[in-house]
Design an enzyme around this catalytic site. Sequence first.
Site, short mmCIF file in Angstrom:
data_model
loop_
_atom_site.label_atom_id
_atom_site.label_comp_id
_atom_site.label_asym_id
_atom_site.label_seq_id
_atom_site.Cartn_x
_atom_site.Cartn_y
_atom_site.Cartn_z
N SER A 137 14.93 32.28 7.43
CA SER A 137 14.50 31.64 8.68
C SER A 137 15.48 31.79 9.83
CB SER A 137 14.23 30.15 8.43
OG SER A 137 13.14 30.00 7.54
N ASP B 252 -1.14 24.58 11.47
CA ASP B 252 -0.31 24.83 10.28
C ASP B 252 -0.76 23.89 9.17
OD1 ASP B 252 1.55 25.13 8.31
OD2 ASP B 252 3.31 24.75 9.55
#
Length: 642
Positions: free
Chosen positions: A328, A352
């Site tokens: 990430s 999401d």
Amino acid sequence: MFEFKKTGQQQKQRFRLRAWVGGAFALVCFGVLVGRFWYLQVDRYEGLSERADRNRIAVVPIPPRRGEILDRNGEVLARNYRTYTLEVVPAQAGNMNELFARLTEVVYISPADQRRFKRRAAESSRYASLQLRNNLNETEAAWFAAHSFQFPGVELRARWVREYPQGLSAAHVVGYIGRIADNDIEELDRAGQLGNYRGTEVIGKKGIEKTWEEQLHGRTGLEEVEVTAGGRPMRTLRRIDPVPGSDIMLSIDMGLQKVAEEAFEGQRGALVAIDPDTGEVLAFVSQPSFDPNLFVDGIDVDNWRMLNESPDHPLINRPLYGTYPIGSTYKPFVGLAALELGKRRATDRVSDPGYYEFGGQKFRNAGGAAYGMTDMHKAIVVSSDTYFYSLGPEIGVNALHDFTKQFGFGQITGIDLEGEKRGVLPSTDWKRSAYKDKERQRWYAGETISVAVGQGYNAFTLLQLAQGTSTLANNGLYRRPHLVHAVRDPRTGVAKPTEAAPDYRIPLKQANVDVIKNAMADVVRAGTARRAFANTPYQAAGKTGTAQVFSLRGGHYRASAIDERLRDHALFMGFAPLEHPRIAVSLIVENAGWGASVAAPVARKVFDYWLAKDRQDKIVRPERADAMATVETITSDLVRQP
């Protein structure tokens, strides 16, 4: 009577003939001798005179003192000290075993010294002078000098020996020296430097010791000595003093370096800290490390086996050689690419539900979290994989490659250390060249999804991640990272700073950069790194990351159920302070789990030390004030020049 007179006359004639022949022969011999004298004394005078002088005059090389290596505050990382050694010419010393037996009565020669000497003797000429024992103390040297007449072919010599007082700390930066090998001789010969290494036994092998070898070595001197036919010195005719090597002053701060090393607490990993304003590397950590002092006179078999066969690989320079998926920590660059390429606005919100579905396959968030409607700011703060999964196909792998390449990903940064790995920044062209099988050369859209979250084919060095972070902190101004702060002339004491001009500027919209920076600031304020950065007196910006080491193929990740070396890597990248960054950091803790709980606390310790108000008082030492003042004066002069 007549016959008697006739016989006497014949004898006289015969005698005259013999006299003439003898005289002519003597004259011819004398003429040959005179001709030979003429040939030797007149025609061949210059050549023979030169040969006679070579026999009469011995040219003895004088190796220079190697330059020191220091950190940015003048703390010594590599230095020299004088010591005594015993050297032996095997052709003059006779039977080695008998020599060792007699010599041990005067000076202790260990079995290891004897084995090492025999190995070198087998690889060298019988007339070469080989080291038998080093680091004799004053008592041993004096005792041998008094008995040296008993040992023909053995000589006591004084020489400079390299020492690394910091030991394990910063060893991968400093490197080490070692004996000159055949490949070193070939390289020196090709470079036209072989003559400058006459009388020198060692050369830089790794790290700064190797990349700055020419400056550290100096220039060899010589001494012309008149000797007898037996080789005994009579008097010195001429001497050219050697020029000592330059002192190399690194940008590394040893205080910061040791804080970072200790923060790993025995775990494997790497860390690079860069000053965004200059490109200077402030800390360069590779854990575990090694002691470079082991290599100075040739490492023994036991220590070499211990280092070389260790599963932790302490000899590997992790920030330079190690390539990793960065997880990430790649997301800020992917987000910036989407903004700059017009693929998505910062305010656009996507759903999401905890996964992203593509081609009938579900790509899930780490830990199964679901974040609902998410914009770019929130996606970076909470590290929404789903948001960035969806960005991958929109941007495309080639566009993402071309954009992030500008930050140094998958590129040689050009740092002043040898052996830097390029890593892998994937693209369709890269895949076609990487695989021979036609089917494997094809790029699949689903592969872009993994690449967008720092996984898949991505494989970057921690140096590249630090360089990208520094460039982002500097709003797109790319400065090549470097380790050498200044080069100091040991004769004058004047230190000349290395150049630090920016290489280029990435054309970025400041509004887009601010979106990413503000989101990274909220990562440490309220996001995944909030616990690690609670109550800091400064505002940092960063991004945590957790990188998968191997595929679970649909299974659930449980760290306790798999081998320790197959667990996820913990990462962090960031800079501080937010408004005017003075330090940019990237780090990885191998197989340690979550970046938020493991890597971010390491970064916090580094930032705390570097940004502490009393830091300058702690690290500037009075004995180095003059040297630092010289550097600052020269730097200010360069800045004032048009």
